[in-house]
Design a protein around this motif. Structure first.
Motif, mmCIF file in Angstrom:
data_model
loop_
_atom_site.group_PDB
_atom_site.id
_atom_site.type_symbol
_atom_site.label_atom_id
_atom_site.label_comp_id
_atom_site.label_asym_id
_atom_site.label_seq_id
_atom_site.Cartn_x
_atom_site.Cartn_y
_atom_site.Cartn_z
ATOM 1 N N LYS A 1 10.944 -0.251 -14.163
ATOM 2 C CA LYS A 1 10.180 0.287 -15.297
ATOM 3 C C LYS A 1 9.377 1.510 -14.870
ATOM 4 O O LYS A 1 9.327 2.510 -15.584
ATOM 5 C CB LYS A 1 9.220 -0.772 -15.860
ATOM 6 N N LEU A 2 8.730 1.426 -13.715
ATOM 7 C CA LEU A 2 7.946 2.556 -13.218
ATOM 8 C C LEU A 2 8.840 3.756 -12.934
ATOM 9 O O LEU A 2 8.514 4.885 -13.308
ATOM 10 C CB LEU A 2 7.185 2.151 -11.948
ATOM 11 N N PRO B 1 14.689 4.445 -8.610
ATOM 12 C CA PRO B 1 13.827 3.483 -7.919
ATOM 13 C C PRO B 1 13.739 3.778 -6.412
ATOM 14 O O PRO B 1 12.692 3.576 -5.806
ATOM 15 C CB PRO B 1 14.489 2.136 -8.193
ATOM 16 N N ALA B 2 14.800 4.284 -5.848
ATOM 17 C CA ALA B 2 14.812 4.601 -4.411
ATOM 18 C C ALA B 2 13.732 5.615 -4.043
ATOM 19 O O ALA B 2 13.169 5.547 -2.941
ATOM 20 C CB ALA B 2 16.185 5.122 -4.001
ATOM 21 N N ARG B 3 13.403 6.541 -4.940
ATOM 22 C CA ARG B 3 12.366 7.547 -4.665
ATOM 23 C C ARG B 3 11.012 6.897 -4.439
ATOM 24 O O ARG B 3 10.171 7.447 -3.731
ATOM 25 C CB ARG B 3 12.251 8.542 -5.812
ATOM 26 N N LEU B 4 10.797 5.738 -5.028
ATOM 27 C CA LEU B 4 9.530 5.043 -4.834
ATOM 28 C C LEU B 4 9.443 4.410 -3.441
ATOM 29 O O LEU B 4 8.402 3.896 -3.057
ATOM 30 C CB LEU B 4 9.319 3.993 -5.928
ATOM 31 N N PHE B 5 10.543 4.468 -2.697
ATOM 32 C CA PHE B 5 10.570 3.951 -1.321
ATOM 33 C C PHE B 5 10.774 5.078 -0.311
ATOM 34 O O PHE B 5 11.166 4.809 0.828
ATOM 35 C CB PHE B 5 11.667 2.900 -1.174
ATOM 36 N N VAL C 1 0.841 -1.196 0.000
ATOM 37 C CA VAL C 1 0.000 0.000 0.000
ATOM 38 C C VAL C 1 0.881 1.252 0.000
ATOM 39 O O VAL C 1 0.639 2.195 -0.767
ATOM 40 C CB VAL C 1 -0.965 0.006 1.208
ATOM 41 N N LEU C 2 1.901 1.268 0.836
ATOM 42 C CA LEU C 2 2.808 2.424 0.901
ATOM 43 C C LEU C 2 3.513 2.653 -0.432
ATOM 44 O O LEU C 2 3.628 3.786 -0.903
ATOM 45 C CB LEU C 2 3.832 2.227 2.025
ATOM 46 N N PHE C 3 3.973 1.570 -1.048
ATOM 47 C CA PHE C 3 4.624 1.679 -2.350
ATOM 48 C C PHE C 3 3.643 2.211 -3.386
ATOM 49 O O PHE C 3 3.956 3.124 -4.149
ATOM 50 C CB PHE C 3 5.176 0.316 -2.790
ATOM 51 N N GLY C 4 2.439 1.662 -3.397
ATOM 52 C CA GLY C 4 1.417 2.101 -4.343
ATOM 53 C C GLY C 4 1.062 3.564 -4.175
ATOM 54 O O GLY C 4 0.867 4.283 -5.168
ATOM 55 N N GLU C 5 0.988 4.018 -2.942
ATOM 56 C CA GLU C 5 0.700 5.431 -2.692
ATOM 57 C C GLU C 5 1.810 6.324 -3.242
ATOM 58 O O GLU C 5 1.545 7.403 -3.766
ATOM 59 C CB GLU C 5 0.512 5.683 -1.192
ATOM 60 N N GLN C 6 3.049 5.857 -3.146
ATOM 61 C CA GLN C 6 4.170 6.641 -3.670
ATOM 62 C C GLN C 6 4.142 6.682 -5.192
ATOM 63 O O GLN C 6 4.417 7.720 -5.798
ATOM 64 C CB GLN C 6 5.505 6.078 -3.173
ATOM 65 N N VAL C 7 3.785 5.572 -5.820
ATOM 66 C CA VAL C 7 3.651 5.556 -7.283
ATOM 67 C C VAL C 7 2.552 6.536 -7.692
ATOM 68 O O VAL C 7 2.744 7.368 -8.585
ATOM 69 C CB VAL C 7 3.349 4.136 -7.813
ATOM 70 N N ARG C 8 1.406 6.464 -7.026
ATOM 71 C CA ARG C 8 0.280 7.352 -7.336
ATOM 72 C C ARG C 8 0.681 8.823 -7.141
ATOM 73 O O ARG C 8 0.409 9.663 -7.996
ATOM 74 C CB ARG C 8 -0.926 7.035 -6.454
ATOM 75 N N GLU D 1 -1.122 0.720 -7.477
ATOM 76 C CA GLU D 1 -1.468 1.924 -6.721
ATOM 77 C C GLU D 1 -2.415 1.621 -5.558
ATOM 78 O O GLU D 1 -2.383 2.320 -4.551
ATOM 79 C CB GLU D 1 -2.064 2.980 -7.641
ATOM 80 N N ARG D 2 -3.234 0.591 -5.671
ATOM 81 C CA ARG D 2 -4.145 0.206 -4.590
ATOM 82 C C ARG D 2 -3.489 -0.750 -3.598
ATOM 83 O O ARG D 2 -4.107 -1.154 -2.613
ATOM 84 C CB ARG D 2 -5.415 -0.435 -5.160
ATOM 85 N N GLY D 3 -2.228 -1.110 -3.849
ATOM 86 C CA GLY D 3 -1.509 -2.003 -2.943
ATOM 87 C C GLY D 3 -1.932 -3.448 -3.055
ATOM 88 O O GLY D 3 -1.748 -4.233 -2.123
ATOM 89 N N GLU D 4 -2.469 -3.826 -4.202
ATOM 90 C CA GLU D 4 -2.954 -5.186 -4.406
ATOM 91 C C GLU D 4 -1.905 -6.118 -5.020
ATOM 92 O O GLU D 4 -2.134 -7.327 -5.072
ATOM 93 C CB GLU D 4 -4.188 -5.159 -5.318
#
Length: 75
Positions: free
Chosen positions: A56-57, A65-69, A8-15, A43-46
């Motif tokens: 890729k994202l 990639p680190a920014r997504l964390f 969920v946290l990762f998905g929120e960062q992508v969003r 994005e929904r953490g599923e």
């Protein structure tokens, strides 16, 4: 780390990163060469995203990639 699931946290960062650019999920998916529904699931953490798709994202979003964390360790 916060009490939320890491997916969920990762998905929120992508969003967050996508919205900062004013992009739709479809636009991000096209650039990252991923399916739009898959991006929605991320994005929904599923989905438990593979390292390959994280890269890729990040490349599509023109960030490391680190920014997504960036949420890591946030209380």
């Amino acid at each position: 780390m916060a009490d939320k699931d890491v997916k969920v946290l990762f998905g929120e960062q992508v969003r967050r990163s996508r919205i900062e650019r004013g992009w739709s999920q479809e636009h991000l998916a096209d650039i990252a060469e991923l399916d739009r529904s898959y991006v929605g699931c991320i994005e929904r953490g599923e989905r438990n995203v593979s390292l390959e798709n994280i890269c890729k994202l990040a490349e599509a979003l023109e960030i490391s990639p680190a920014r997504l964390f960036d949420w890591w360790g946030v209380e």
